[in-house]
Scaffold this motif. Structure first.
Motif, short mmCIF file in Angstrom:
data_model
loop_
_atom_site.label_atom_id
_atom_site.label_comp_id
_atom_site.label_asym_id
_atom_site.label_seq_id
_atom_site.Cartn_x
_atom_site.Cartn_y
_atom_site.Cartn_z
N THR A 185 0.84 -1.20 0.00
CA THR A 185 0.00 0.00 0.00
C THR A 185 0.87 1.25 0.00
O THR A 185 0.62 2.19 -0.75
N GLN A 186 1.90 1.26 0.83
CA GLN A 186 2.81 2.39 0.88
C GLN A 186 3.64 2.50 -0.40
O GLN A 186 3.95 3.60 -0.84
N ALA A 187 4.00 1.38 -0.97
CA ALA A 187 4.90 1.36 -2.12
C ALA A 187 4.23 1.73 -3.44
O ALA A 187 4.89 2.25 -4.34
N ARG A 188 2.95 1.45 -3.57
CA ARG A 188 2.26 1.61 -4.85
C ARG A 188 2.45 3.00 -5.48
O ARG A 188 2.85 3.09 -6.64
N PRO A 189 2.17 4.10 -4.78
CA PRO A 189 2.33 5.41 -5.45
C PRO A 189 3.78 5.70 -5.83
O PRO A 189 4.05 6.33 -6.86
N TYR A 190 4.72 5.24 -5.02
CA TYR A 190 6.13 5.47 -5.32
C TYR A 190 6.57 4.63 -6.53
O TYR A 190 7.34 5.09 -7.37
N ALA A 191 6.08 3.39 -6.59
CA ALA A 191 6.42 2.53 -7.74
C ALA A 191 5.87 3.14 -9.03
O ALA A 191 6.56 3.14 -10.06
N ARG A 192 4.66 3.66 -8.98
CA ARG A 192 4.08 4.30 -10.17
C ARG A 192 4.87 5.53 -10.57
O ARG A 192 5.12 5.76 -11.75
N ARG B 183 13.29 10.52 3.28
CA ARG B 183 12.57 11.56 4.04
C ARG B 183 11.18 11.08 4.47
O ARG B 183 10.72 11.41 5.55
N GLN B 184 10.54 10.30 3.62
CA GLN B 184 9.19 9.81 3.91
C GLN B 184 9.21 8.50 4.70
O GLN B 184 8.16 7.90 4.93
N GLN B 185 10.40 8.04 5.08
CA GLN B 185 10.59 6.79 5.82
C GLN B 185 9.96 5.61 5.08
O GLN B 185 9.23 4.80 5.66
N ARG B 186 10.27 5.51 3.78
CA ARG B 186 9.72 4.44 2.96
C ARG B 186 10.81 3.53 2.37
O ARG B 186 10.54 2.74 1.48
N LEU B 187 12.03 3.64 2.85
CA LEU B 187 13.10 2.80 2.32
C LEU B 187 12.83 1.32 2.55
O LEU B 187 13.24 0.48 1.75
N ASP B 188 12.12 0.99 3.62
CA ASP B 188 11.84 -0.42 3.89
C ASP B 188 10.78 -0.99 2.95
O ASP B 188 10.54 -2.20 2.93
N ALA B 189 10.18 -0.14 2.12
CA ALA B 189 9.18 -0.61 1.14
C ALA B 189 9.80 -0.81 -0.24
O ALA B 189 9.07 -1.05 -1.21
N LEU B 190 11.12 -0.74 -0.34
CA LEU B 190 11.78 -0.86 -1.66
C LEU B 190 11.54 -2.22 -2.32
O LEU B 190 11.42 -2.29 -3.55
N LEU C 45 6.29 -4.03 -7.75
CA LEU C 45 5.22 -3.27 -8.41
C LEU C 45 5.72 -2.57 -9.67
O LEU C 45 5.01 -2.50 -10.68
N PHE C 46 6.95 -2.08 -9.64
CA PHE C 46 7.57 -1.46 -10.81
C PHE C 46 7.64 -2.47 -11.95
O PHE C 46 7.29 -2.17 -13.09
N GLU C 47 8.09 -3.69 -11.62
CA GLU C 47 8.22 -4.73 -12.66
C GLU C 47 6.86 -5.12 -13.21
O GLU C 47 6.73 -5.38 -14.41
N ALA C 48 5.83 -5.13 -12.38
CA ALA C 48 4.48 -5.43 -12.86
C ALA C 48 4.00 -4.34 -13.83
O ALA C 48 3.42 -4.64 -14.88
N GLU C 49 4.27 -3.08 -13.48
CA GLU C 49 3.91 -1.96 -14.38
C GLU C 49 4.67 -2.09 -15.70
O GLU C 49 4.12 -1.87 -16.77
N ARG C 50 5.93 -2.43 -15.60
CA ARG C 50 6.76 -2.56 -16.80
C ARG C 50 6.26 -3.68 -17.69
O ARG C 50 6.18 -3.53 -18.91
N GLU C 51 5.93 -4.82 -17.10
CA GLU C 51 5.42 -5.94 -17.89
C GLU C 51 4.13 -5.56 -18.61
O GLU C 51 3.96 -5.88 -19.78
#
Length: 178
Positions: A6-13, A83-90, A96-102
């Motif tokens: 959930t946290q990663a989705r907007p960043y992956a997009r 800054r957003q403390q989202r490094l653990d969602a990498l 998710l990035f790979e799914a978008e790419r596919e």
């Protein structure tokens, strides 16, 4: 992990859009995959969760560890994550990035689980049938699960095709119990 997704989705997009706009999908894929691998390392994990370290230091350390793998605007992206403390969602971002790419490249990864090892001819035949059905380029990974008894289970994205003997027996049992 679902919270991370959930946290990663907007960043992956956002990462995908940056990569697509700059025609650097390969570079961003490599950076995100390696960043995910690094943040899973116990030492790096401790570093990104250390409350004594500033977000800037955490981001800079990750950029340094990634070195040449960081594409244009990649360092800025990683600093925003820090800054957003989202490094653990990498890890979730990378998936998710790979799914978008596919989806963008009209490709899909397919997992085929069979009761017995499949030879190359069987894999090719399944790939051709799946390419027709899914109207996409297919990348296959195979594994063996002897508990299937026979047949195969195919996973392509959200689609699961259960053609295993175990699956058929379960469906039959369900029908008989109703």
């Amino acid at each position: 992990m679902s919270d991370n997704v959930t946290q990663a989705r907007p960043y992956a997009r956002a990462a995908f859009e940056l990569a697509r706009e700059n025609d650097s999908l390969d570079a961003w894929s490599a950076m995100l995959a390696e960043a995910a691998r690094l943040t899973a390392d116990e030492r790096v994990h401790r570093l990104i969760h250390d409350p004594r370290r500033a977000a800037r230091d955490k981001g800079n350390t990750l950029v340094e560890l990634l070195g040449e793998l960081v594409p244009e605007r990649g360092a800025n992206f990683l600093m925003v994550l820090a800054r957003q403390q989202r490094l653990d969602a990498l890890a979730a971002m990378s998936e998710l990035f790979e799914a978008e790419r596919e989806a963008h490249e009209q490709r899909i990864s397919v997992e085929i689980i069979s009761a017995y090892p499949l030879d190359q001819a069987q894999q090719d035949k399944l790939a051709q049938a799946l390419e027709k059905r899914l109207n996409r380029e297919i990348t296959i990974t195979t594994s063996v699960d002897e508990t299937l008894l026979g047949g195969v289970v195919i996973r392509a994205g959200d689609t699961v095709i259960d053609g295993s003997a175990r699956g058929r027996l379960n469906r039959l049992a369900s029908l008989l119990n109703h």
